[in-house]
Structures are given as structure tokens and as C-alpha cells.
Design an enzyme around this catalytic site. Structure first.
Site, PDB file in Angstrom:
ATOM      1  N   LYS B 109       0.868  -1.180   0.000  1.00 45.21           N
ATOM      2  CA  LYS B 109       0.000   0.000   0.000  1.00 45.21           C
ATOM      3  C   LYS B 109       0.898   1.221   0.000  1.00 45.21           C
ATOM      4  CE  LYS B 109      -2.818   2.778   3.098  1.00 45.21           C
ATOM      5  NZ  LYS B 109      -3.707   2.854   4.273  1.00 45.21           N
ATOM      6  N   GLY B 197     -11.087   7.250   6.887  1.00 50.36           N
ATOM      7  CA  GLY B 197     -12.254   8.067   7.223  1.00 50.36           C
ATOM      8  C   GLY B 197     -13.502   7.291   7.593  1.00 50.36           C
TER       9      GLY B 197
END
Lengths: 63, 270
Positions: B109, B197
Site C-alpha cells: 500500500k 475516514g
């Protein structure tokens, strides 16, 4: 002088294994990068040379 | 490090998440940060049903060495090390190479952040790192700000998925840029994974209903009062959202439209 994790230490002509033992770090707990090259566990007897850089890296929680 | 399996196999008639030539049955990716201890982390990972787990790589604290988090990640998980801490492409590339050399497999990632207030990713540096690492055989999953042109560049550079943020990392604010994420879902061919988020299972379900192929959750699980049960809740939410998306929604109307017949009432005929 040698550099371990970005900090300077006096050169003592010892092996990487010795440094790990002195720092009380289990080889299974760290990834050892010697002069930007990852070492296998059986390469830890490598002797440090003057000016060598050692990074002792570990995996931590992250997202 | 023990040999781990990276990604499952293609299964017939099964709705799987495909990342490159790897197939996953769970569409929930989880992080390993912010847990109270490694035991709760391990149990939460198991409860979440996930098959892919992220973690970070750092210079060891020589005065206070901590246990390697890898020892607590169940063995059947595919590892997705992140490049957090990288401020530019070069640093991200170095971290990725160390992680692979350490036996983490090819997934990475990419997370390049130079803004310390909102922790927003640097799309430009992320594209550069994606290009470099994909060409070296990494399965690159770049974390990014939802911008169509940047996402197209990442896809062109060989990313196996694109991971836009819903809102800033760890903010639990949910998906604040639904419109932009929907555009990426419509226009980008590789899977869109909403990362960052997501604060509640309903946010995860919302992302999946929009058509995201997966979500990545860390803080919302780890920082809850009961992370193990919260992990389970996220598992349900991701499955519910995915099923709803596949079932296709009915039309949205401005006025009411009775669900029961409008004839045969038990009253006097007009």
C-alpha cells in the site's frame, strides 16, 4: 564510527550479531539492513566496517 | 518469517474481490494500528472475516524494543505493508523494497504524506512510486485523494486497485466526497477500495452500496470500546452493502408511491 538507526556510534570492529546482542534485540524481531542491503538471518555474523550503516527495522501496527 | 499465502484462488460462482491475479472472499481489509494490545488485535482480525491485513514498517526503538506485530497476524492473512512515514516517492520505494525483502510478499500500500495537519496523500509522488514499484513486480495499491486524473495515472502505471480516502485518516467522518468517489468507481477499471475516514459500519455499507469493491478500516474498529464485536459489525456491513449494490436499487422519486394497492379499500365507494 558506524551509524545504527541514524545515530552515530564508535566503531568497535564487531559483528552485526554482537550489536544485536548488545542491544538485547532478538534477530526474529528485526529486519537488518546493512548498507541498504537486507541481510538474511545467517548473514548476521558479518563484521561491521568503519562508516557502515545499519538499520534495524521492525513491523508495527498500522493502517 | 514463516511462509504465508498471498491471496486465494478463483472460485466459480463466488463474488470475489480480484486484485491482480489474486482473489479474496472478504471485501474488508483491516489495519493493525491503535489496538490496546496484540491479543485484542488478533481476535479482532479473526472476527472481521478479513483476508488482507495492513501494517507499518519502522526503524526499531533500540531502547524499548517492541514485539513484531507480524507474530500476531493470523497466518492465513495476505499481508499489505504500507509505506506510511514516506514523504516522497523515493522513501516509499525504499520501504516497499524492505518489506518485500523481509518476506511480506508483493502487495504494497503506497502512502506518501507530506501534509501533517490533514494527513492527505500526495497524489503526484504516489503516481511516481506506483510506476516504479509496479514495474518491479509489486502489486501496488495506492492510497490517494479522490481525483480522476490522478486515479487514471495510477491505473496506467500498473496499480492493482486505487484507494481513495473517504475523509482524513483516523477522522471517523465517513465518506465526505461521495460524488468524487462515484466518479472513480464509474471511470476506473481496477477496483476502487475506500480507505481512510470510515468511522461506522454504515459508512462501510455506504461505500459498498456506491460500488466500491472493498473498504479498508482500522481506527473505527481498533479505537472502539469492543473492537472484536465492532470487527464483526463491519464484516456484516460490508457484506450487506455489497449485496445491496449487486441487487440494484429501485428508482428515487420526488413524491410518495404507495407500496400497497390503491384499490379495494374497505370503505364506501366514491
Amino acid at each position: 564510527m558506524i551509524i545504527v538507526n541514524g545515530k552515530e556510534y564508535p566503531y568497535q570492529g564487531k559483528s552485526i550479531q554482537w550489536i544485536l546482542e548488545t542491544l538485547k534485540l532478538e534477530p526474529s524481531m528485526v529486519i537488518v539492513e546493512h548498507n541498504q542491503r537486507i541481510l538474511e538471518k545467517n548473514q548476521l555474523s558479518t563484521e561491521m566496517e568503519k562508516g557502515d550503516q545499519l538499520e534495524l527495522i521492525t513491523f508495527l501496527g498500522g493502517g | 518469517m514463516k511462509k504465508r499465502q498471498y491471496g486465494g484462488i478463483l472460485m466459480k460462482n463466488k463474488d470475489q474481490l480480484q486484485l491482480g491475479d489474486h482473489f479474496f472472499n472478504s471485501r474488508l481489509l483491516v489495519g493493525t494500528g491503535k489496538y490496546e494490545n496484540h491479543d485484542i488485535m488478533k481476535k479482532s482480525i479473526e472476527a472481521s472475516g478479513t483476508e488482507m491485513v495492513t501494517m507499518a514498517l519502522r526503524r526499531g526503538d533500540l531502547k524499548n524494543p517492541k514485539e513484531n506485530v507480524l507474530n500476531f497476524i493470523p497466518e492465513n492473512m495476505t499481508l499489505l505493508p504500507n509505506t506510511s512515514g514516506a514523504r516522497n516517492a523515493e522513501e516509499a520505494i525504499r520501504i516497499a523494497k524492505i518489506a518485500r525483502a523481509a518476506g511480506c510478499g508483493n502487495f504494497i500500500k503506497i502512502e506518501v504524506i507530506s501534509d501533517q495537519k490533514y494527513l492527505l496523500p500526495d497524489n503526484y509522488e504516489t503516481i511516481k512510486a506506483t510506476k516504479a514499484l509496479a514495474s518491479e513486480g509489486f502489486h501496488v495499491l495506492p492510497y490517494m485523494s479522490p481525483d480522476l486524473m490522478a486515479a487514471k495515472e495510477m491505473e496506467k502505471a500498473g496499480a492493482k486497485a486505487v484507494m481513495p480516502l473517504g475523509s482524513p485518516i483516523g477522522s471517523n467522518r465517513g465518506i465526505e466526497n461521495k460524488g468524487l468517489i462515484k466518479i472513480l468507481i464509474n471511470e476506473i477499471k481496477v477496483p476502487i477500495i475506500v480507505d481512510a475516514g470510515i468511522g461506522k459500519p454504515s459508512h462501510a455499507a455506504e461505500a459498498m452500496e456506491l460500488g466500491a469493491k472493498a473498504v479498508l478500516v482500522n481506527t473505527a474498529i481498533a479505537a472502539s470500546k469492543d473492537p472484536i464485536e465492532m470487527a464483526r459489525a463491519f464484516d456484516y456491513a460490508v457484506k450487506a452493502g455489497r449485496l445491496a449494490y449487486l441487487s440494484k436499487f429501485g428508482e428515487v422519486k420526488a413524491r410518495g408511491d404507495a407500496s400497497s394497492p390503491l384499490t379495494g379499500f374497505l370503505r364506501k365507494e366514491q
